[in-house]
Design a protein around this motif. Structure first.
Motif, PDB file in Angstrom:
ATOM      1  N   TYR A  51      -1.834   4.388  -0.943  1.00 17.18           N
ATOM      2  CA  TYR A  51      -1.383   5.759  -0.719  1.00 17.18           C
ATOM      3  C   TYR A  51      -1.213   6.486  -2.050  1.00 17.18           C
ATOM      4  CZ  TYR A  51       1.586   9.674   0.740  1.00 17.18           C
ATOM      5  OH  TYR A  51       2.111  10.923   0.957  1.00 17.18           O
ATOM      6  N   ASP A  52      -0.547   5.842  -2.986  1.00 17.96           N
ATOM      7  CA  ASP A  52      -0.316   6.419  -4.302  1.00 17.96           C
ATOM      8  C   ASP A  52      -1.641   6.778  -4.979  1.00 17.96           C
ATOM      9  OD1 ASP A  52       0.987   7.271  -6.572  1.00 17.96           O
ATOM     10  OD2 ASP A  52       1.548   5.278  -7.265  1.00 17.96           O
ATOM     11  N   ARG A  53      -2.595   5.870  -4.922  1.00 22.94           N
ATOM     12  CA  ARG A  53      -3.893   6.104  -5.561  1.00 22.94           C
ATOM     13  C   ARG A  53      -4.651   7.229  -4.866  1.00 22.94           C
ATOM     14  NH1 ARG A  53      -4.088   0.468  -5.009  1.00 22.94           N
ATOM     15  NH2 ARG A  53      -5.837   0.651  -3.522  1.00 22.94           N
ATOM     16  N   ASP A  59       0.808  -1.216   0.000  1.00 25.32           N
ATOM     17  CA  ASP A  59       0.000   0.000   0.000  1.00 25.32           C
ATOM     18  C   ASP A  59       0.842   1.268   0.000  1.00 25.32           C
ATOM     19  OD1 ASP A  59      -2.445  -1.235  -0.129  1.00 25.32           O
ATOM     20  OD2 ASP A  59      -2.721  -1.317   2.050  1.00 25.32           O
ATOM     21  N   LEU A  60       2.144   1.141   0.303  1.00 26.37           N
ATOM     22  CA  LEU A  60       3.032   2.291   0.291  1.00 26.37           C
ATOM     23  C   LEU A  60       3.883   2.352  -0.973  1.00 26.37           C
ATOM     24  CD1 LEU A  60       4.197   2.168   4.017  1.00 26.37           C
ATOM     25  CD2 LEU A  60       2.817   3.965   2.967  1.00 26.37           C
ATOM     26  N   ARG A 107       0.330   7.802   7.821  1.00 28.50           N
ATOM     27  CA  ARG A 107       0.648   7.371   9.182  1.00 28.50           C
ATOM     28  C   ARG A 107      -0.035   6.049   9.520  1.00 28.50           C
ATOM     29  NH1 ARG A 107       0.533  12.943  12.849  1.00 28.50           N
ATOM     30  NH2 ARG A 107       2.490  13.796  12.028  1.00 28.50           N
ATOM     31  N   ASP A 108      -1.272   5.900   9.098  1.00 24.73           N
ATOM     32  CA  ASP A 108      -1.976   4.649   9.375  1.00 24.73           C
ATOM     33  C   ASP A 108      -1.294   3.477   8.690  1.00 24.73           C
ATOM     34  OD1 ASP A 108      -3.842   5.931  10.935  1.00 24.73           O
ATOM     35  OD2 ASP A 108      -5.360   6.063   9.365  1.00 24.73           O
ATOM     36  N   LEU A 109      -0.865   3.668   7.450  1.00 25.71           N
ATOM     37  CA  LEU A 109      -0.237   2.587   6.692  1.00 25.71           C
ATOM     38  C   LEU A 109       1.139   2.216   7.247  1.00 25.71           C
ATOM     39  CD1 LEU A 109      -1.164   3.659   3.045  1.00 25.71           C
ATOM     40  CD2 LEU A 109      -2.126   1.741   4.362  1.00 25.71           C
ATOM     41  N   ILE A 110       1.885   3.216   7.702  1.00 26.26           N
ATOM     42  CA  ILE A 110       3.229   2.944   8.213  1.00 26.26           C
ATOM     43  C   ILE A 110       3.199   2.351   9.609  1.00 26.26           C
ATOM     44  CG2 ILE A 110       5.404   4.036   8.961  1.00 26.26           C
ATOM     45  CD1 ILE A 110       5.178   5.920   6.590  1.00 26.26           C
ATOM     46  N   THR A 111       2.257   2.785  10.441  1.00 21.02           N
ATOM     47  CA  THR A 111       2.277   2.348  11.841  1.00 21.02           C
ATOM     48  C   THR A 111       1.383   1.142  12.150  1.00 21.02           C
ATOM     49  OG1 THR A 111       0.476   3.868  12.463  1.00 21.02           O
ATOM     50  CG2 THR A 111       2.737   4.704  12.618  1.00 21.02           C
ATOM     51  N   ARG A 112       0.566   0.744  11.200  1.00 21.06           N
ATOM     52  CA  ARG A 112      -0.383  -0.332  11.524  1.00 21.06           C
ATOM     53  C   ARG A 112       0.320  -1.655  11.720  1.00 21.06           C
ATOM     54  NH1 ARG A 112      -3.507  -1.023   5.666  1.00 21.06           N
ATOM     55  NH2 ARG A 112      -1.793  -2.054   4.545  1.00 21.06           N
ATOM     56  N   VAL A 118       5.209  14.367  -3.193  1.00 20.94           N
ATOM     57  CA  VAL A 118       5.222  13.468  -2.040  1.00 20.94           C
ATOM     58  C   VAL A 118       6.374  12.486  -2.181  1.00 20.94           C
ATOM     59  CG1 VAL A 118       2.725  13.646  -1.669  1.00 20.94           C
ATOM     60  CG2 VAL A 118       3.635  11.807  -3.092  1.00 20.94           C
ATOM     61  N   LEU A 119       6.905  12.075  -1.044  1.00 18.68           N
ATOM     62  CA  LEU A 119       7.979  11.080  -1.019  1.00 18.68           C
ATOM     63  C   LEU A 119       7.790  10.193   0.199  1.00 18.68           C
ATOM     64  CD1 LEU A 119      11.768  11.534  -1.638  1.00 18.68           C
ATOM     65  CD2 LEU A 119      11.016  10.521   0.522  1.00 18.68           C
ATOM     66  N   ILE A 120       7.904   8.891  -0.014  1.00 14.55           N
ATOM     67  CA  ILE A 120       7.941   7.916   1.071  1.00 14.55           C
ATOM     68  C   ILE A 120       9.285   7.204   0.973  1.00 14.55           C
ATOM     69  CG2 ILE A 120       6.913   5.826   2.063  1.00 14.55           C
ATOM     70  CD1 ILE A 120       4.971   8.017   2.307  1.00 14.55           C
ATOM     71  N   ALA A 121      10.019   7.128   2.075  1.00 18.03           N
ATOM     72  CA  ALA A 121      11.343   6.496   2.063  1.00 18.03           C
ATOM     73  C   ALA A 121      11.459   5.490   3.190  1.00 18.03           C
ATOM     74  CB  ALA A 121      12.443   7.548   2.191  1.00 18.03           C
ATOM     75  N   HIS A 122      12.243   4.431   2.946  1.00 13.99           N
ATOM     76  CA  HIS A 122      12.522   3.408   3.946  1.00 13.99           C
ATOM     77  C   HIS A 122      14.027   3.206   4.017  1.00 13.99           C
ATOM     78  CE1 HIS A 122      12.030  -0.948   5.538  1.00 13.99           C
ATOM     79  NE2 HIS A 122      11.751  -0.091   6.508  1.00 13.99           N
ATOM     80  N   HIS A 123      14.581   3.271   5.233  1.00 16.27           N
ATOM     81  CA  HIS A 123      16.031   3.209   5.421  1.00 16.27           C
ATOM     82  C   HIS A 123      16.740   4.216   4.519  1.00 16.27           C
ATOM     83  CE1 HIS A 123      16.409  -0.129   8.236  1.00 16.27           C
ATOM     84  NE2 HIS A 123      15.473  -0.765   7.559  1.00 16.27           N
ATOM     85  N   GLY A 124      16.132   5.400   4.357  1.00 14.27           N
ATOM     86  CA  GLY A 124      16.760   6.453   3.577  1.00 14.27           C
ATOM     87  C   GLY A 124      16.633   6.321   2.084  1.00 14.27           C
ATOM     88  N   GLN A 125      15.972   5.258   1.610  1.00 11.35           N
ATOM     89  CA  GLN A 125      15.834   5.034   0.182  1.00 11.35           C
ATOM     90  C   GLN A 125      14.394   5.307  -0.258  1.00 11.35           C
ATOM     91  OE1 GLN A 125      18.657   4.221  -1.737  1.00 11.35           O
ATOM     92  NE2 GLN A 125      19.501   4.776   0.265  1.00 11.35           N
ATOM     93  N   PRO A 126      14.193   6.144  -1.287  1.00  7.51           N
ATOM     94  CA  PRO A 126      12.828   6.434  -1.734  1.00  7.51           C
ATOM     95  C   PRO A 126      12.089   5.177  -2.186  1.00  7.51           C
ATOM     96  CG  PRO A 126      14.378   8.020  -2.640  1.00  7.51           C
ATOM     97  CD  PRO A 126      15.193   6.936  -2.007  1.00  7.51           C
TER      98      PRO A 126
END
Length: 383
Positions: A45-47, A38-39, A378-383, A62-70
């Protein structure tokens, strides 16, 4: 529905995840780590963001990154409608109050170096303030919006300072107005968000370092963080630079006008909100901050940890605190650190998730709320 946390649990969560050293920088194997679909591109999120943009409810990046990588980077809408210039991932946006994170960081750098202290009174560094202000208001209170310093909200009429045409005039003129204003309340007795308080902090940075606030931030924050496209711009520079998104503010009739061309647009909003940046530069800032490149990790944890409890706000959370120029939120028992930034034609958010190694950045040149976007992220990342 999220179950309320006991006080001990809240305090434990606030200190459970150290921001510095949280591996926002790339970790071995991080690029291939499992990431919720979903991320990712094409996910929920994208949709959702695309849908908001299609309804003209979002214009920006918008940007979503994990461990510093987009993981996801998107751009929507127009940077300049008159010239048909679209927003791009590298478009520069007015950050508004995200600037406060840089100002607070500068103060903490000076404290770390032993050049000042958080308990210093305002009068320790600046003159011209009334005795009851100079001798009682502390740097700690300025950083946490509990100082009582600042002009009360004004109603209609022309705001002051529209004839200022340089950064020096903005700083000197604003400080002169603040010096004339009485305290709004006894320092330390309550919270009241104060842009003027951060102008005072910027003046303290200049006094302690002997260089302008703006030059100090460029040299000691932007440069070491690798923020090559981040700077403070005056209104004439914004109007002349097609790489900068024009801020489209909502008018009374519901239409959007270019605030940069408005007669009410100031030259700059200075240490409280005058920086301009891009997605990649803010990600670089998040990496540098969490890696301890800008400040000792102990001080990073200090400024980003909660100092003053805030009332419920949007988007909703279990608890939210204000630290030293950083918001500290707990949602689904996960900590989120960063700041929002809003103004005429601006709606922004920097979110860093210390214990999950995620970061999210939303930059918009509309002042239409981005809270639904932030809430889904926030919901998608923390769930």
């Amino acid at each position: 529905m999220t179950r309320p946390m006991a006080r001990r649990t809240v305090l434990g969560a606030l200190g459970a995840a150290s921001l510095a050293g949280t591996a926002l920088v790339a970790a071995p194997g991080a690029a291939n780590a499992a990431r919720p679909k979903d991320l990712r591109p094409g996910g929920a999120y994208d949709r959702f963001v695309a849908g908001r943009a299609a309804q003209d409810m979002f214009s920006g990046t918008v940007l979503i990154a994990h461990h510093g990588q987009p993981v996801l980077v998107r751009a929507y809408g127009m940077a300049n409608k008159d010239q048909s210039i679209p927003n791009r991932p590298d478009t520069v946006f007015w950050l508004a109050s995200i600037t406060k994170t840089f100002t607070a960081l500068a103060i903490a750098q000076l404290v770390e170096q032993g050049k000042m202290a958080f308990h210093d009174t305002l009068g320790t560094h600046l003159d011209g303030f009334a005795t009851e202000v100079a001798g009682t208001v502390t740097v700690h209170q300025l950083l946490t919006h509990t100082s009582g310093v600042g002009r009360p909200a004004v109603g209609g009429g022309t705001p002051p300072g529209l004839d200022w045409n340089s950064f020096d005039e903005v700083m000197d003129g604003t400080l002169a107005l603040i010096r004339q204003a009485p305290l709004q309340f006894t320092p330390g007795t309550r919270y009241a968000y104060s842009n003027d308080g951060f102008f005072v902090l910027g003046a303290i940075v200049a006094k302690v370092t002997g260089q302008s606030y703006f030059d100090y931030i460029r040299q000691h924050v932007f440069s070491p963080a690798g923020m090559a496209h981040t700077d403070f711009y005056g209104r004439p520079q914004v109007l002349a630079n097609n790489a900068i998104a024009r801020p489209y503010s909502t008018q009374r009739d519901g239409t959007r006008g270019d605030f940069a061309t408005s007669p009410y647009a100031p030259f700059s909003t200075g240490p409280a909100g005058g920086a301009y940046s891009t997605l990649s530069d803010l990600l670089a800032f998040a990496r540098a901050l969490t890696a301890g490149k800008l400040l000792n990790p102990a001080f990073v944890d200090l400024i980003t940890s909660g100092k003053h409890a805030l009332p419920p706000s949007e988007p909703p959370a279990q608890v939210e605190f204000y630290g030293y120029g950083y918001l500290n939120t707990i949602l689904n028992n996960r900590r989120i650190v960063g700041h929002s930034g809003s103004g005429p034609g601006a709606a922004n958010r920097l979110d860093i998730y210390p214990d999950l190694n995620w970061a999210s950045i939303v930059l918009s040149n509309y002042d239409t709320t981005i809270n639904p976007i932030i809430q889904l992220e926030r919901d998608l990342i923390t769930r």
